[in-house]
Motif scaffolding. Sequence first.
Motif, PDB file in Angstrom:
ATOM      1  N   PHE A   1      45.148  48.570  30.217  1.00 38.75           N
ATOM      2  CA  PHE A   1      46.096  47.676  30.872  1.00 38.75           C
ATOM      3  C   PHE A   1      45.779  47.901  32.358  1.00 38.75           C
ATOM      4  N   ALA A   2      45.441  48.897  32.928  1.00 35.49           N
ATOM      5  CA  ALA A   2      45.158  49.131  34.261  1.00 35.49           C
ATOM      6  C   ALA A   2      43.860  48.208  34.488  1.00 35.49           C
ATOM      7  N   VAL A   3      42.794  48.291  33.701  1.00 31.73           N
ATOM      8  CA  VAL A   3      41.569  47.328  34.034  1.00 31.73           C
ATOM      9  C   VAL A   3      42.135  46.025  34.214  1.00 31.73           C
ATOM     10  N   ALA A   4      42.989  45.522  33.215  1.00 28.69           N
ATOM     11  CA  ALA A   4      43.298  44.125  33.014  1.00 28.69           C
ATOM     12  C   ALA A   4      44.237  43.761  34.150  1.00 28.69           C
ATOM     13  N   VAL A   5      45.032  44.537  34.600  1.00 33.46           N
ATOM     14  CA  VAL A   5      45.879  44.183  35.902  1.00 33.46           C
ATOM     15  C   VAL A   5      45.086  44.162  37.092  1.00 33.46           C
ATOM     16  N   LEU A   6      44.143  44.993  37.242  1.00 37.50           N
ATOM     17  CA  LEU A   6      43.241  45.060  38.293  1.00 37.50           C
ATOM     18  C   LEU A   6      42.483  43.780  38.404  1.00 37.50           C
ATOM     19  N   GLY A   7      41.928  43.456  37.062  1.00 34.53           N
ATOM     20  CA  GLY A   7      41.255  42.282  37.007  1.00 34.53           C
ATOM     21  C   GLY A   7      42.018  40.819  37.441  1.00 34.53           C
ATOM     22  N   VAL A   8      43.324  41.026  37.021  1.00 32.91           N
ATOM     23  CA  VAL A   8      43.959  39.894  37.695  1.00 32.91           C
ATOM     24  C   VAL A   8      43.944  39.661  39.233  1.00 32.91           C
ATOM     25  N   VAL A   9      44.086  41.000  39.698  1.00 30.38           N
ATOM     26  CA  VAL A   9      44.278  41.229  41.330  1.00 30.38           C
ATOM     27  C   VAL A   9      42.854  40.513  41.837  1.00 30.38           C
ATOM     28  N   LEU A  10      41.742  40.981  41.325  1.00 31.36           N
ATOM     29  CA  LEU A  10      40.306  40.537  41.673  1.00 31.36           C
ATOM     30  C   LEU A  10      40.351  39.150  41.552  1.00 31.36           C
ATOM     31  N   GLU A  11      41.004  38.537  40.535  1.00 30.41           N
ATOM     32  CA  GLU A  11      40.784  37.326  40.431  1.00 30.41           C
ATOM     33  C   GLU A  11      41.410  36.316  41.363  1.00 30.41           C
ATOM     34  N   ALA A  12      42.489  37.049  42.197  1.00 28.97           N
ATOM     35  CA  ALA A  12      43.489  36.333  43.129  1.00 28.97           C
ATOM     36  C   ALA A  12      42.720  36.458  44.375  1.00 28.97           C
ATOM     37  N   PHE A  13      42.118  37.375  44.676  1.00 29.58           N
ATOM     38  CA  PHE A  13      41.714  37.953  46.002  1.00 29.58           C
ATOM     39  C   PHE A  13      40.271  37.863  46.326  1.00 29.58           C
ATOM     40  N   LEU A  14      39.446  38.065  45.427  1.00 33.67           N
ATOM     41  CA  LEU A  14      37.853  38.117  45.552  1.00 33.67           C
ATOM     42  C   LEU A  14      37.432  36.568  45.691  1.00 33.67           C
ATOM     43  N   PRO A  15      36.372  36.457  46.701  1.00 29.53           N
ATOM     44  CA  PRO A  15      35.769  35.255  46.847  1.00 29.53           C
ATOM     45  C   PRO A  15      35.257  34.759  45.491  1.00 29.53           C
ATOM     46  N   ARG A  16      35.098  33.653  45.206  1.00 30.77           N
ATOM     47  CA  ARG A  16      34.679  32.968  43.869  1.00 30.77           C
ATOM     48  C   ARG A  16      33.152  33.541  43.464  1.00 30.77           C
TER      49      ARG A  16
END
Length: 526
Positions: free
Chosen positions: A20-35
């Motif tokens: 679940f931590a990986v899933a939440v961190l993935g959502v955060v990366l999707e929001a803030f990392l360049p494409r």
Amino acid sequence: MILPTPSVEYFLLCPMLIVFAVAVLGVVLEAFLPRRWRYGAQVTLALGGSVAAFIAVVVVATSIPASGRRAVLGSIAVDRPTLFLQGTLLLVAVMAVVFMAERSARGRVGALSTVGAGHGLDAFTPQASAVPGSEAEREAERAGASQTELFPLAMLAVGGMMVFPASNDLLTMFVALEVLSLPLYLMCGLARHRRLLSQESAMKYFLLGAFSSAFFLYGVALLYGATGTLTLSGIRDSLSAHGDTSLALVGVALLSVGLLFKVGAVPFHSWIPDVYQGAPTPITGFMAAATKVAAFGALLRVVDVALPPLHDRWRPVLWAIAILTMAVGTITAVNQTDVKRMLAYSSVAHVGFILTGVIADNPAGLSATLFYLVAYSFSTVGAFAIVGLIRNPDGVEDADLSHWAGLGQRSPIVGVMLSMFLLAFAGIPLTSGFISKFAVFNAAASGGAVPLVVIGVIASGVAAYFYVRVIVLMFFTEGSADTPQVMAPGVLSKAAIAVCAAVTVVLGIVPQPVLDLAERAAQLVH
């Protein structure tokens, strides 16, 4: 009313918390990392998190007593079957993430063809929110956009799947059911090609999943009304003390409908062929394997922990459902002309075979079911991975069986590996499928279900026809201009397919270590 202070046993829960931590961190990366950085970061995070969670499962398994332990006020049961199934789910997740991450732009195996080189083996639409065929979608494809949201969605689904068989009360089980289902509804609609078919499959899966959840939740409410508790052990004790009231029986029936929807048993299987055909093939393989592992884990826990007092009531019903499932899945698969639909009905038939292990209702049946789920998962993920490599000249997946004539002659390695998986599904000796079926049939026979075993053997013999038909078509029929080409995957995908093939063969030749592991794991917390 004074509520108890919750105690969270983080060590016991760490495999689920990591996912679940990986899933939440993935959502955060999707929001803030360049494409341009998202794809690599998401794949690395999903693979690394799955491996870390698997290591945590092994550590927890070596640290708890054989009888298991409860966590979070008894709502989670961390025992050997839970850890065995969670380990299986995480191994399947690693394979599935590798196939979801495939973006190779190479041509046909053994040739210099550049079929589909514009997007290679990417099975996912570049922009899910765009109308299929619209200018926005074409612009996203020209820009080389890549769908990376699916990796945190997959991790959320895996997290829900890990909680589902570990749930020790019905409310937790319902929450886990929703957490594993909702991401799958979304991922089914992300196919790059045949977008409308993909979206149709997602809608059908969502609607029937909603019905499944409604049946499950209504059954939970009725069981709570009949027994005054939501814990599985509490339900068992109440049923033992007060008998099988009509309210409890209706609640168990509705609860069972919800679980049988998830495993794909007849007559609750109607979504399977459409969803398997329309969903992106990597998602199809992931669902076909992982969802069954999680759903059967939950079904085993409900049957073995909560319903022993109703043994004489639920067993005849499961007999009828298992027979119907084997018969309908096998007979319907014979007439299929699309490989993905054929594998869908094959999956339905395998649900009937696995149910024979549940019906055995003894430790041998539990261990045989656990082994079957491991063997079936690897064969299924590998088979769908290969189906996803077979493309027409436009780079679109070609699952039309009539086009596969001579495919094995053109691409012998791919043909041999797919044949190996099909023979395992058929239960041919020296494959994992033979050992799996022998184990569940033997357990069912020892549990007094000999007629069911006879029906299962007959269904297996009929099923061999449509598997062998594909092999004959690939190797013993001359190819034509319609024969598709096989795209060459990347190194990780090749390695994952090889692992699936190796597991299929090794479990057929030297299955004893895994059989012993499943036998040691067959001890639920009561």
